[in-house]
Scaffold this motif. Structure first.
Motif, short mmCIF file in Angstrom:
data_model
loop_
_atom_site.label_atom_id
_atom_site.label_comp_id
_atom_site.label_asym_id
_atom_site.label_seq_id
_atom_site.Cartn_x
_atom_site.Cartn_y
_atom_site.Cartn_z
N ARG A 77 -5.83 -13.51 1.11
CA ARG A 77 -5.59 -13.95 -0.26
C ARG A 77 -5.67 -12.78 -1.23
N ASN A 78 -6.74 -12.00 -1.11
CA ASN A 78 -6.89 -10.86 -2.00
C ASN A 78 -5.81 -9.81 -1.76
N VAL A 92 -2.68 -10.91 -3.53
CA VAL A 92 -2.80 -10.71 -4.97
C VAL A 92 -2.57 -9.23 -5.32
N SER A 129 -8.00 -5.13 -2.21
CA SER A 129 -8.53 -6.45 -1.82
C SER A 129 -9.97 -6.34 -1.35
#
Length: 451
Positions: free
Chosen positions: A393-394, A397, A446
């Protein structure tokens, strides 16, 4: 508003004589219909039903997941699990993979080919329209000359060959016509998210099989056969997302293990002529129990929406008959275009050049990632690379902040993997070294987010 009385464990337990999630879900679905309970009726807790049936709570949770995928029940924190008012098929893993079109400078989430490497359609379209006409709604669904060319290329003697609107249309139609609620289905893990969505919507009890560089692991397949599955959906080459590809030996081992079973194997050859590796199939050993799907989207153009499907008549004839109630056939104009492209010297050379380019881009990106410490498990082939990361997820992003789109790893499995991944489509990567550096920066960013 009058609150509905919850169903008791004793209401659901009768008729449940199995211990697997799919069997339990099937029996509960049947029992709900028999009782005629209205939408909103609360169901027993997972723990109480598990205790009554003598199974683990996770088994009941998996049964609930299957029933939710069918739109029969729903769960929220306030009301618990209740009978659902209507079927809902909008949610699914497939919609969590691509980023919004045009949102980022470099979108590596889509799995699509490089438009610059597709064969030029102008000449083929011109020739196809010169004498094109539909003489009857009852004409054969596949142009005879195209079927002859497809049979010449087919990897085994297929009893039937038809043409559908891309590999996903073919998968959906074959799965819909062959999978019954509660059937056990073998799939690779990870695998293409729409395959999981389609199987769950059909009500299948999914059994995931790990893969290595040569595809489905024989030891895992041998163990899974004890559960008596009825169908298997495999990707024999350019496996999406890992790039794993069957060797001749592995295809033979899979066919041998399946030899004494009636399991129908659906092979999704989605990358087709630009896969970057030879095709090996179980259809040579099991032509009566293999449906092979060969897509032309990656090689000749996604908007053509064309995939050939070959296999036993008992499977494909019902698909063709059911389709006659809807679109009836795939555009014969586009079929003529495909036939032209498959036999035109320039188009053949263009597809071969695209395959070589994709192979080079993939290899260079894998090497560049290895050089900066992001080792991909195996080189593989095809348009996608499966990259392990600390926190997907990070990482997504951080990549998005750099203008790069990637696909999250979680939708590619029924259960979230213990190891996070992202999937990168390499088709349009012109500078693999620069991209690897950007990915490394995103991974580092991340990690900082996690701390």
């Amino acid at each position: 508003m009058t609150e509905l009385a919850p169903l008791a464990v004793d209401d659901l337990a009768p008729g449940i004589d199995g211990r697997r999630p799919g069997t339990i879900a099937t029996a509960i679905a049947r029992r709900i219909r028999e009782l005629g309970s209205p939408p909103g009726t609360p169901l027993p807790t997972v723990r109480s039903l598990a205790a009554e049936l003598g199974v683990s709570a996770s088994t009941i949770s998996d049964a609930w997941r299957i029933l939710r995928s069918q739109g029969l029940i729903e769960t929220d924190r306030r009301r618990g699990t209740t009978i659902r008012a209507q079927r809902d098929t909008d949610a699914g893993r497939a919609w969590h993979v691509p980023v919004a079109p045009g949102a980022l400078n470099l979108d590596l989430s889509t799995g699509t080919p490089d438009p610059r490497l597709l064969p030029d359609l102008r000449s083929a379209l011109g020739r196809a329209t010169e004498d094109h006409q539909v003489t009857s709604y009852l004409d054969q669904p596949v142009l005879p000359a195209l079927e002859t060319e497809l049979r010449r290329r087919w990897p085994f003697e297929a009893e039937r060959i038809t043409l559908l609107d891309g590999a996903q249309d073919a998968l959906d139609r074959v799965i819909s016509s062959t999978v019954a609620f509660g059937d056990r289905a073998l799939v690779e893990t990870p695998t293409f998210p729409p395959i999981l969505d389609m199987l769950e919507l059909a009500g299948a009890d999914i059994i995931e099989l790990p893969v290595d560089a040569a595809g489905v692991r024989p030891d895992a397949l041998a163990t899974a056969l004890a559960d008596r599955p009825t169908i298997a959906v495999f990707q024999p080459r350019a496996h999406n997302p890992t790039g794993a590809t069957w060797t001749a030996q592995r295809a033979g081992e899979i066919a041998t293990l399946l030899d004494d079973t009636d399991i129908l194997v659906i092979e999704d050859d989605h990358s087709g002529m630009v896969a970057g590796a030879p095709l090996h199939t179980t259809g040579i050993a099991r032509p009566d129990k293999t449906v092979h799907i060969h897509s032309f989207s990656k090689s000749h153009g996604p908007d053509l929406r064309l995939a050939a499907v070959g296999g036993p008549a008992a499977v494909l004839d019902p698909v063709v008959r059911r389709r006659q109630l809807g679109p009836s056939w795939t555009s014969r104009l586009l079929q003529q275009v495909l036939l032209d492209l498959l036999t035109d010297t320039d188009a053949i050379a263009s597809v071969a050049a695209a395959e070589a380019t994709y192979r080079t881009r993939r290899w260079e990106l894998v090497e560049a990632l290895a050089d900066i410490g992001l080792g991909v498990e195996w080189t593989g082939c095809g348009l996608n690379v499966w990259v392990p990361v600390d926190d997907e997820r990070n990482t997504l992003v951080a990549l998005a902040a750099a203008g790069i789109g990637a696909a999250p790893g979680r939708p590619f499995s029924v259960q979230p993997s213990a190891n996070d991944h992202i999937r990168l489509t390499i088709s349009a990567v012109d500078d693999p070294v620069a991209l690897a550096a950007q990915i490394a920066a995103a991974v580092n960013a991340s990690q900082q987010m996690t701390r």
